[in-house]
Design a protein around this motif. Structure first.
Motif, PDB file in Angstrom:
ATOM      1  N   GLY A 192       0.817  -1.208   0.000  1.00 51.19           N
ATOM      2  CA  GLY A 192       0.000   0.000   0.000  1.00 51.19           C
ATOM      3  C   GLY A 192       0.850   1.256   0.000  1.00 51.19           C
ATOM      4  N   ARG A 193       0.185   2.377   0.181  1.00 49.57           N
ATOM      5  CA  ARG A 193       0.844   3.680   0.057  1.00 49.57           C
ATOM      6  C   ARG A 193       1.978   3.901   1.042  1.00 49.57           C
ATOM      7  NH1 ARG A 193      -2.792   7.501  -2.426  1.00 49.57           N
ATOM      8  NH2 ARG A 193      -4.736   6.433  -2.866  1.00 49.57           N
ATOM      9  N   MET A 194       1.841   3.299   2.233  1.00 51.15           N
ATOM     10  CA  MET A 194       2.811   3.603   3.291  1.00 51.15           C
ATOM     11  C   MET A 194       4.089   2.771   3.180  1.00 51.15           C
ATOM     12  SD  MET A 194       1.009   5.662   5.299  1.00 51.15           S
ATOM     13  CE  MET A 194       1.823   5.575   6.858  1.00 51.15           C
ATOM     14  N   ASP A 238     -15.141  -1.177   0.750  1.00 49.87           N
ATOM     15  CA  ASP A 238     -13.677  -1.222   0.874  1.00 49.87           C
ATOM     16  C   ASP A 238     -12.956  -0.195   0.009  1.00 49.87           C
ATOM     17  OD1 ASP A 238     -13.686  -3.190   2.768  1.00 49.87           O
ATOM     18  OD2 ASP A 238     -13.620  -4.822   1.323  1.00 49.87           O
ATOM     19  N   GLY A 239     -13.658   0.439  -0.892  1.00 49.30           N
ATOM     20  CA  GLY A 239     -12.989   1.429  -1.735  1.00 49.30           C
ATOM     21  C   GLY A 239     -13.966   2.095  -2.671  1.00 49.30           C
ATOM     22  N   ALA A 240     -13.462   3.045  -3.463  1.00 52.76           N
ATOM     23  CA  ALA A 240     -14.264   3.787  -4.437  1.00 52.76           C
ATOM     24  C   ALA A 240     -15.549   4.336  -3.811  1.00 52.76           C
ATOM     25  CB  ALA A 240     -14.576   2.892  -5.644  1.00 52.76           C
ATOM     26  N   LEU A 241     -15.420   4.834  -2.600  1.00 53.24           N
ATOM     27  CA  LEU A 241     -16.597   5.352  -1.881  1.00 53.24           C
ATOM     28  C   LEU A 241     -17.206   6.570  -2.557  1.00 53.24           C
ATOM     29  CD1 LEU A 241     -15.162   5.001   1.702  1.00 53.24           C
ATOM     30  CD2 LEU A 241     -17.315   4.004   0.929  1.00 53.24           C
ATOM     31  N   GLU A 242     -16.368   7.296  -3.296  1.00 52.22           N
ATOM     32  CA  GLU A 242     -16.846   8.522  -3.941  1.00 52.22           C
ATOM     33  C   GLU A 242     -17.951   8.250  -4.949  1.00 52.22           C
ATOM     34  OE1 GLU A 242     -13.739   7.689  -3.456  1.00 52.22           O
ATOM     35  OE2 GLU A 242     -12.669   9.339  -2.487  1.00 52.22           O
ATOM     36  N   ALA A 243     -18.103   6.982  -5.343  1.00 50.17           N
ATOM     37  CA  ALA A 243     -19.170   6.636  -6.297  1.00 50.17           C
ATOM     38  C   ALA A 243     -20.534   6.547  -5.615  1.00 50.17           C
ATOM     39  CB  ALA A 243     -18.844   5.300  -6.966  1.00 50.17           C
ATOM     40  N   VAL A 293     -17.588   9.619   4.185  1.00 51.89           N
ATOM     41  CA  VAL A 293     -16.469   9.966   5.069  1.00 51.89           C
ATOM     42  C   VAL A 293     -15.296   9.150   4.558  1.00 51.89           C
ATOM     43  CG1 VAL A 293     -15.509   9.701   7.387  1.00 51.89           C
ATOM     44  CG2 VAL A 293     -17.840  10.569   7.105  1.00 51.89           C
ATOM     45  N   ASP A 294     -14.281   9.853   4.007  1.00 52.09           N
ATOM     46  CA  ASP A 294     -13.155   9.129   3.420  1.00 52.09           C
ATOM     47  C   ASP A 294     -11.890   9.991   3.460  1.00 52.09           C
ATOM     48  OD1 ASP A 294     -11.829   7.020   2.240  1.00 52.09           O
ATOM     49  OD2 ASP A 294     -12.535   7.427   0.215  1.00 52.09           O
ATOM     50  N   LEU A 295     -10.784   9.363   3.104  1.00 49.41           N
ATOM     51  CA  LEU A 295      -9.509  10.082   3.073  1.00 49.41           C
ATOM     52  C   LEU A 295      -9.420  10.945   1.827  1.00 49.41           C
ATOM     53  CD1 LEU A 295      -7.160   7.211   4.253  1.00 49.41           C
ATOM     54  CD2 LEU A 295      -7.979   9.159   5.602  1.00 49.41           C
ATOM     55  N   VAL A 296      -8.820  12.113   2.017  1.00 51.64           N
ATOM     56  CA  VAL A 296      -8.604  13.056   0.921  1.00 51.64           C
ATOM     57  C   VAL A 296      -7.154  13.496   0.997  1.00 51.64           C
ATOM     58  CG1 VAL A 296      -9.302  15.285  -0.064  1.00 51.64           C
ATOM     59  CG2 VAL A 296     -10.976  13.933   1.228  1.00 51.64           C
ATOM     60  N   SER A 297      -6.478  13.521  -0.157  1.00 53.88           N
ATOM     61  CA  SER A 297      -5.160  14.177  -0.122  1.00 53.88           C
ATOM     62  C   SER A 297      -5.117  15.281  -1.154  1.00 53.88           C
ATOM     63  CB  SER A 297      -4.003  13.191  -0.222  1.00 53.88           C
ATOM     64  OG  SER A 297      -4.140  12.332  -1.303  1.00 53.88           O
ATOM     65  N   SER A 298      -5.087  14.978  -2.432  1.00 49.62           N
ATOM     66  CA  SER A 298      -5.068  16.066  -3.424  1.00 49.62           C
ATOM     67  C   SER A 298      -6.458  16.657  -3.636  1.00 49.62           C
ATOM     68  CB  SER A 298      -4.544  15.530  -4.759  1.00 49.62           C
ATOM     69  OG  SER A 298      -5.471  14.610  -5.312  1.00 49.62           O
ATOM     70  N   GLY A 299      -7.492  15.903  -3.351  1.00 53.81           N
ATOM     71  CA  GLY A 299      -8.865  16.361  -3.588  1.00 53.81           C
ATOM     72  C   GLY A 299      -9.381  16.008  -4.983  1.00 53.81           C
ATOM     73  N   THR A 300      -8.533  15.402  -5.783  1.00 50.07           N
ATOM     74  CA  THR A 300      -8.910  15.081  -7.166  1.00 50.07           C
ATOM     75  C   THR A 300     -10.089  14.112  -7.241  1.00 50.07           C
ATOM     76  OG1 THR A 300      -6.601  15.352  -7.766  1.00 50.07           O
ATOM     77  CG2 THR A 300      -7.995  14.230  -9.372  1.00 50.07           C
ATOM     78  N   THR A 301     -10.074  13.080  -6.419  1.00 50.00           N
ATOM     79  CA  THR A 301     -11.148  12.069  -6.485  1.00 50.00           C
ATOM     80  C   THR A 301     -12.502  12.687  -6.129  1.00 50.00           C
ATOM     81  OG1 THR A 301      -9.477  10.484  -5.774  1.00 50.00           O
ATOM     82  CG2 THR A 301     -11.721   9.691  -5.876  1.00 50.00           C
ATOM     83  N   LEU A 302     -12.514  13.560  -5.126  1.00 46.74           N
ATOM     84  CA  LEU A 302     -13.773  14.239  -4.782  1.00 46.74           C
ATOM     85  C   LEU A 302     -14.243  15.078  -5.967  1.00 46.74           C
ATOM     86  CD1 LEU A 302     -13.296  15.564  -1.118  1.00 46.74           C
ATOM     87  CD2 LEU A 302     -14.551  13.547  -1.898  1.00 46.74           C
TER      88      LEU A 302
HETATM   89  O1  LIG Z   1      -7.646  13.201  -2.703  1.00 45.40           O
HETATM   90  P1  LIG Z   1      -7.029  12.188  -3.619  1.00 45.40           P
HETATM   91  O2  LIG Z   1      -5.589  12.471  -3.880  1.00 45.40           O
HETATM   92  O3  LIG Z   1      -7.811  12.026  -4.872  1.00 45.40           O
HETATM   93  O4  LIG Z   1      -7.004  10.788  -2.858  1.00 45.40           O
HETATM   94  C1  LIG Z   1      -8.147  10.300  -2.189  1.00 45.40           C
HETATM   95  C2  LIG Z   1      -8.522   8.934  -2.654  1.00 45.40           C
HETATM   96  O5  LIG Z   1      -7.433   8.030  -2.482  1.00 45.40           O
HETATM   97  C3  LIG Z   1      -7.884   6.916  -1.701  1.00 45.40           C
HETATM   98  O6  LIG Z   1      -8.378   5.920  -2.504  1.00 45.40           O
HETATM   99  P2  LIG Z   1      -7.420   4.835  -3.154  1.00 45.40           P
HETATM  100  O7  LIG Z   1      -6.650   5.446  -4.259  1.00 45.40           O
HETATM  101  O8  LIG Z   1      -6.624   4.207  -2.059  1.00 45.40           O
HETATM  102  O9  LIG Z   1      -8.456   3.852  -3.759  1.00 45.40           O
HETATM  103  P3  LIG Z   1      -9.748   3.197  -3.091  1.00 45.40           P
HETATM  104  O10 LIG Z   1     -10.846   4.224  -3.181  1.00 45.40           O
HETATM  105  O11 LIG Z   1     -10.011   2.013  -3.911  1.00 45.40           O
HETATM  106  O12 LIG Z   1      -9.415   2.885  -1.661  1.00 45.40           O
HETATM  107  C4  LIG Z   1      -9.012   7.497  -0.857  1.00 45.40           C
HETATM  108  O13 LIG Z   1      -9.881   6.475  -0.384  1.00 45.40           O
HETATM  109  C5  LIG Z   1      -9.677   8.430  -1.817  1.00 45.40           C
HETATM  110  O14 LIG Z   1     -10.612   7.751  -2.631  1.00 45.40           O
END
Ligand SMILES: O=P(O)(O)OC[C@H]1O[C@H](OP(=O)(O)OP(=O)(O)O)[C@H](O)[C@@H]1O
Ligand SMILES: Nc1ncnc2c1ncn2[C@@H]1O[C@H](COP(=O)(O)OP(=O)(O)OP(=O)(O)O)[C@@H](O)[C@H]1O
Length: 275
Positions: free
Chosen positions: A64-66, A211-216, A227-236
């Motif tokens: 994974g990322r870490m 487990d993933g792709a919650l933004e869908a 409620v999910d992790l955000v870093s660049s904000g691109t996925t949101l």
């Molecule tokens: O703000 P961003 O830079 O766009 O990153 C955020 C995304 O990255 C992670 O997903 P990951 O890539 O691990 O895939 P997953 O959704 O399948 O867990 C996280 O769950 C967000 O969906």
């Protein structure tokens, strides 16, 4: 923060370049150890359930990322992790004879710190907070290892009934949420998510998990918010979602965590200083 002190110690004083120059990271090797860890074809000279072992067990992310950044951090500290092959989950650090490394998924590192099967671990603060659930035995030895930066956030759609909602307060005051028709939230953070929403006055909430792709989930009609992790904000952004004021639940980066109880049982010690 000093965890345990061995009266006669040899100290390796290390500095990780990306950290603030005022942070020192000291690993103390205890001289009272009788034998170093022996790893022969992955078999250790002890059983995994032996809580009376002398060796300090350090859990590192297996994938994974870490994973890569964690090995880079240790390398920057002149600590090379020696793994016989990538599918073997045990390794050693030649410079620290009393430490054995176990590669595990981050959430399992936290679980094993809680159960006493690991003594130290490197994980994201988000993972520690979610799976450690406020366990007082888990202590932060280093709270800012300067990688793995992200935040755990509540996000809602930019469109429809949420178009003019810009804060958690406004979301909580929406008349739509009732016991019969609660706010539907998708999250993998099933401890931190509900805790945060409850603390912020959202009473009628229904959680689902994935487990993933919650933004869908909002666009699929499965959830109103996530409620999910955000870093660049691109996925949101790419999924027409937005963060709102007061919606950051946790700012996270990699941390070094210890089980106070299990470290106190070991004959080694780990010391962290901030001056
Ligand atoms: O703000 P961003 O830079 O766009 O990153 C955020 C995304 O990255 C992670 O997903 P990951 O890539 O691990 O895939 P997953 O959704 O399948 O867990 C996280 O769950 C967000 O969906
Ligand atoms: N954009 C990001 N999205 C997700 N995690 C991130 C991001 N940036 C940094 N991280 C950190 O990386 C960790 C995720 O690592 P990894 O991908 O191995 O975990 P995971 O997918 O949650 O684990 P598992 O596959 O065991 O469920 C997070 O817990 C967080 O600390």
């Amino acid at each position: 923060m000093s965890l345990i002190h061995c009266p006669t110690t040899t100290t390796t004083r290390l500095r990780h370049p990306p950290l603030s120059p005022t942070v020192k990271f000291t690993v103390i090797k205890c001289c009272s150890l009788t034998s170093p860890v022996t790893v022969v074809n992955g078999n250790l000279e002890m059983t995994s359930s032996d809580k009376n072992r002398n060796e300090i067990r350090l859990g590192l992310p297996s994938k994974g990322r870490m994973a890569a950044d964690t090995l880079d951090l240790l390398k920057d500290c002149q600590l090379s992790v020696r793994q016989l092959n990538p599918r073997q989950y045990v390794a050693d650090i030649p410079q620290l004879s009393n430490v054995e490394v176990w590669f595990q998924r981050p959430k399992d590192i936290v679980r094993k710190l809680v159960s006493g099967d690991l003594d130290l671990g490197i994980v994201g603060l988000d993972t520690l907070s979610e799976y450690g659930q406020g366990n007082e035995d888990l202590i932060l030895v280093h709270d800012a290892l300067a990688y793995g930066d992200c935040r755990l956030s509540l996000a809602i759609p930019k469109y429809g009934i949420f178009e003019k909602i810009n804060s958690v307060k406004e979301l909580a005051q929406m008349p739509q949420w009732t016991a019969e028709k609660p706010l539907r939230v998708a999250t993998g953070f099933t401890y931190l998510g509900p805790k945060f929403l409850k603390e912020n006055g959202l009473e009628h909430v229904d959680f689902s998990t994935a487990d993933g792709a919650l933004e869908a989930a909002p666009a699929m009609g499965i959830a109103d918010a996530i409620v999910d992790l955000v870093s660049s904000g691109t996925t949101l952004k790419e999924n027409n979602l937005k963060e709102i004021e007061g919606g950051v639940i946790l700012e996270s980066q990699a941390v070094l965590v210890a089980s106070k109880k299990s470290l106190l049982q070991r004959k080694g010690s780990c010391q962290h200083e901030r001056i």
